[in-house]
Design a protein around this motif. Structure first.
Motif, PDB file in Angstrom:
ATOM      1  N   ILE A  93      13.019  31.787 -78.519  1.00 24.54           N
ATOM      2  CA  ILE A  93      11.765  32.469 -78.875  1.00 24.54           C
ATOM      3  C   ILE A  93      10.867  32.577 -77.638  1.00 24.54           C
ATOM      4  O   ILE A  93       9.653  32.453 -77.719  1.00 24.54           O
ATOM      5  N   GLY A  94      11.517  32.792 -76.490  1.00 23.44           N
ATOM      6  CA  GLY A  94      10.770  33.022 -75.257  1.00 23.44           C
ATOM      7  C   GLY A  94      10.033  31.796 -74.741  1.00 23.44           C
ATOM      8  O   GLY A  94       8.965  31.916 -74.164  1.00 23.44           O
ATOM      9  N   TYR A  95      10.622  30.638 -74.911  1.00 21.59           N
ATOM     10  CA  TYR A  95      10.035  29.364 -74.456  1.00 21.59           C
ATOM     11  C   TYR A  95       8.639  29.135 -75.024  1.00 21.59           C
ATOM     12  O   TYR A  95       7.749  28.668 -74.353  1.00 21.59           O
ATOM     13  N   GLN A  96       8.497  29.487 -76.309  1.00 20.57           N
ATOM     14  CA  GLN A  96       7.271  29.198 -77.039  1.00 20.57           C
ATOM     15  C   GLN A  96       7.519  27.991 -77.943  1.00 20.57           C
ATOM     16  O   GLN A  96       8.654  27.581 -78.155  1.00 20.57           O
ATOM     17  N   MET A  97       6.446  27.471 -78.488  1.00 20.13           N
ATOM     18  CA  MET A  97       6.542  26.448 -79.508  1.00 20.13           C
ATOM     19  C   MET A  97       6.654  27.146 -80.864  1.00 20.13           C
ATOM     20  O   MET A  97       6.004  28.184 -81.075  1.00 20.13           O
ATOM     21  N   PRO A  98       7.462  26.642 -81.788  1.00 17.72           N
ATOM     22  CA  PRO A  98       7.645  27.310 -83.076  1.00 17.72           C
ATOM     23  C   PRO A  98       6.342  27.592 -83.813  1.00 17.72           C
ATOM     24  O   PRO A  98       6.197  28.665 -84.401  1.00 17.72           O
ATOM     25  N   TYR A  99       5.403  26.671 -83.789  1.00 22.47           N
ATOM     26  CA  TYR A  99       4.137  26.898 -84.496  1.00 22.47           C
ATOM     27  C   TYR A  99       3.433  28.136 -83.939  1.00 22.47           C
ATOM     28  O   TYR A  99       2.964  28.982 -84.693  1.00 22.47           O
TER      29      TYR A  99
END
Length: 167
Positions: free
Chosen positions: A145-151
């Motif tokens: 997810i593009g080195y994002q955090m899931p939240y």
């Protein structure tokens, strides 16, 4: 996506963990731990997911073909919320690969850090799951997810969806 995994306890017994994860954002939206795995394990986890994020009609909820996902209470809960039940094809374990990946990460990132890779008891398993999913959703970066955090990915997805939906 949803699945159940076994968590080893120090007394030789097992705890059972069910989680529901958003397939797009990787956000774990609902989970539950019990000493047994009746249908209540999945219905409680699903109710928690629906409380955290009320579903839009037509939401697809995927799982494997476990008996808990075929029960009347589970199907009624989905029907009540206008969600669509989806299940893996018979003999196709890869159909639920994302859920299996979540369990692999949990067991690698939690159990391998312990001196003896088990949970002390059911309370320890519940507390450890709570701590892990808090970390997983709010601190852990995901390459898919593009080195994002899931939240954050989940919140962005909700905002984008809301902006693109007719009133």
């Amino acid at each position: 996506m949803s699945d159940i995994t076994y968590l080893p306890l120090a007394n030789g017994a097992w705890a059972y963990l069910c989680a529901f994860q958003d397939a797009c954002s990787k956000h774990v939206v609902g989970w539950h731990v019990m000493a047994t795995m009746p249908e209540e394990l999945v219905t409680t986890a699903l109710q928690r997911a629906f409380w955290a994020q009320p579903p839009t009609p037509g939401l697809v909820v995927h799982s494997d073909r476990g008996g808990q996902y075929c029960g009347n209470a589970y199907r009624a809960l989905l029907h009540e919320r206008q969600a669509v039940r989806s299940q893996s094809r018979r003999g196709e374990c890869y159909d639920n690969a994302q859920a299996e990946s979540l369990w692999s990460r949990l067991k690698t990132e939690v159990l391998e850090l312990r001196e003896w890779p088990v949970f002390a008891d059911l309370d320890d398993a519940q507390a450890s799951a709570a701590d892990y999913f808090d970390y997983y959703n709010h601190d852990r970066l995901h390459s898919s997810i593009g080195y994002q955090m899931p939240y954050h990915a989940h919140q962005h997805l909700l905002q984008t969806t809301a902006l693109n939906c007719p009133a």
